[in-house]
Scaffold this motif. Structure first.
Motif, PDB file in Angstrom:
ATOM      1  N   TYR A   1      -4.328   1.449  -4.854  1.00 49.52           N
ATOM      2  CA  TYR A   1      -4.573   2.680  -5.600  1.00 49.52           C
ATOM      3  C   TYR A   1      -6.059   3.014  -5.528  1.00 49.52           C
ATOM      4  O   TYR A   1      -6.895   2.133  -5.737  1.00 49.52           O
ATOM      5  CB  TYR A   1      -4.201   2.509  -7.071  1.00 49.52           C
ATOM      6  CG  TYR A   1      -2.732   2.354  -7.339  1.00 49.52           C
ATOM      7  CD1 TYR A   1      -1.986   3.413  -7.821  1.00 49.52           C
ATOM      8  CD2 TYR A   1      -2.088   1.138  -7.121  1.00 49.52           C
ATOM      9  CE1 TYR A   1      -0.632   3.278  -8.080  1.00 49.52           C
ATOM     10  CE2 TYR A   1      -0.731   0.999  -7.377  1.00 49.52           C
ATOM     11  CZ  TYR A   1      -0.016   2.066  -7.860  1.00 49.52           C
ATOM     12  OH  TYR A   1       1.312   1.930  -8.118  1.00 49.52           O
TER      13      TYR A   1
ATOM     14  N   ALA B   1      -6.499   7.913  -8.371  1.00 48.27           N
ATOM     15  CA  ALA B   1      -5.061   7.732  -8.608  1.00 48.27           C
ATOM     16  C   ALA B   1      -4.827   6.943  -9.882  1.00 48.27           C
ATOM     17  O   ALA B   1      -3.928   7.270 -10.673  1.00 48.27           O
ATOM     18  CB  ALA B   1      -4.402   7.042  -7.418  1.00 48.27           C
TER      19      ALA B   1
ATOM     20  N   ILE C   1       6.991   4.143  -6.052  1.00 55.48           N
ATOM     21  CA  ILE C   1       5.906   3.649  -5.196  1.00 55.48           C
ATOM     22  C   ILE C   1       6.331   2.364  -4.496  1.00 55.48           C
ATOM     23  O   ILE C   1       6.012   2.148  -3.325  1.00 55.48           O
ATOM     24  CB  ILE C   1       4.613   3.473  -6.012  1.00 55.48           C
ATOM     25  CG1 ILE C   1       4.060   4.860  -6.374  1.00 55.48           C
ATOM     26  CG2 ILE C   1       3.569   2.662  -5.239  1.00 55.48           C
ATOM     27  CD1 ILE C   1       2.901   4.844  -7.346  1.00 55.48           C
TER      28      ILE C   1
ATOM     29  N   VAL D   1       3.499  11.792  -6.043  1.00 52.12           N
ATOM     30  CA  VAL D   1       2.625  10.715  -5.595  1.00 52.12           C
ATOM     31  C   VAL D   1       2.127  11.098  -4.206  1.00 52.12           C
ATOM     32  O   VAL D   1       2.930  11.350  -3.299  1.00 52.12           O
ATOM     33  CB  VAL D   1       3.389   9.372  -5.540  1.00 52.12           C
ATOM     34  CG1 VAL D   1       2.498   8.269  -4.977  1.00 52.12           C
ATOM     35  CG2 VAL D   1       3.925   8.996  -6.917  1.00 52.12           C
TER      36      VAL D   1
ATOM     37  N   TYR E   1       0.068   9.907  -0.925  1.00 50.36           N
ATOM     38  CA  TYR E   1      -0.308   8.631  -0.331  1.00 50.36           C
ATOM     39  C   TYR E   1      -0.556   8.757   1.163  1.00 50.36           C
ATOM     40  O   TYR E   1      -0.194   9.745   1.788  1.00 50.36           O
ATOM     41  CB  TYR E   1       0.771   7.580  -0.602  1.00 50.36           C
ATOM     42  CG  TYR E   1       2.076   7.811   0.129  1.00 50.36           C
ATOM     43  CD1 TYR E   1       2.350   7.153   1.324  1.00 50.36           C
ATOM     44  CD2 TYR E   1       3.035   8.679  -0.368  1.00 50.36           C
ATOM     45  CE1 TYR E   1       3.540   7.360   1.999  1.00 50.36           C
ATOM     46  CE2 TYR E   1       4.229   8.886   0.294  1.00 50.36           C
ATOM     47  CZ  TYR E   1       4.472   8.219   1.479  1.00 50.36           C
ATOM     48  OH  TYR E   1       5.662   8.434   2.151  1.00 50.36           O
TER      49      TYR E   1
ATOM     50  N   ILE F   1      -2.520   4.919  -2.321  1.00 46.84           N
ATOM     51  CA  ILE F   1      -2.109   5.949  -3.271  1.00 46.84           C
ATOM     52  C   ILE F   1      -3.372   6.728  -3.636  1.00 46.84           C
ATOM     53  O   ILE F   1      -4.304   6.179  -4.221  1.00 46.84           O
ATOM     54  CB  ILE F   1      -1.462   5.337  -4.534  1.00 46.84           C
ATOM     55  CG1 ILE F   1      -0.326   4.373  -4.163  1.00 46.84           C
ATOM     56  CG2 ILE F   1      -1.000   6.441  -5.483  1.00 46.84           C
ATOM     57  CD1 ILE F   1       0.826   4.985  -3.408  1.00 46.84           C
TER      58      ILE F   1
END
Length: 100
Positions: free
Chosen positions: A5, A9, A39, A69, A71, A80
């Protein structure tokens, strides 16, 4: 493959969960679990998300919750970049060519 992350995020996720927890701590836990489950799917199916305007960024929804999300698939990790409410202005979301 690992999931990483970015700081933005993590800030997005914290903001989302804090906002929901103000009305319903249980609701925040459910939303958090759903986001984590979605995720987690990326480890087995990294290309499951839709492509965005940026060819490196993909978008995945957290149905039934209205979060997206954003990514990127790297060689050794999935990054992410953001977790946003779907009703937010799409111009400021990752994957838009004009976003900063």
């Amino acid at each position: 493959m690992n999931i990483r992350y970015t700081l933005p995020a993590l800030a997005d996720l914290d903001s989302i969960l804090t906002h929901i927890a103000e009305a319903s701590p249980y609701g925040a836990a459910r939303v958090h679990k759903r986001i984590q489950d979605v995720i987690g799917l990326l480890l087995a199916y990294p290309e499951i998300g839709l492509r965005t305007d940026d060819p490196d960024i993909r978008r995945l929804t957290t149905t039934p919750y209205p979060f997206l999300v954003f990514y990127e698939i790297g060689s050794q990790e999935i990054i992410i970049h953001a977790i946003r409410h779907g009703a937010r202005d799409p111009g400021g979301m990752p994957g838009k060519r004009d976003s900063v």
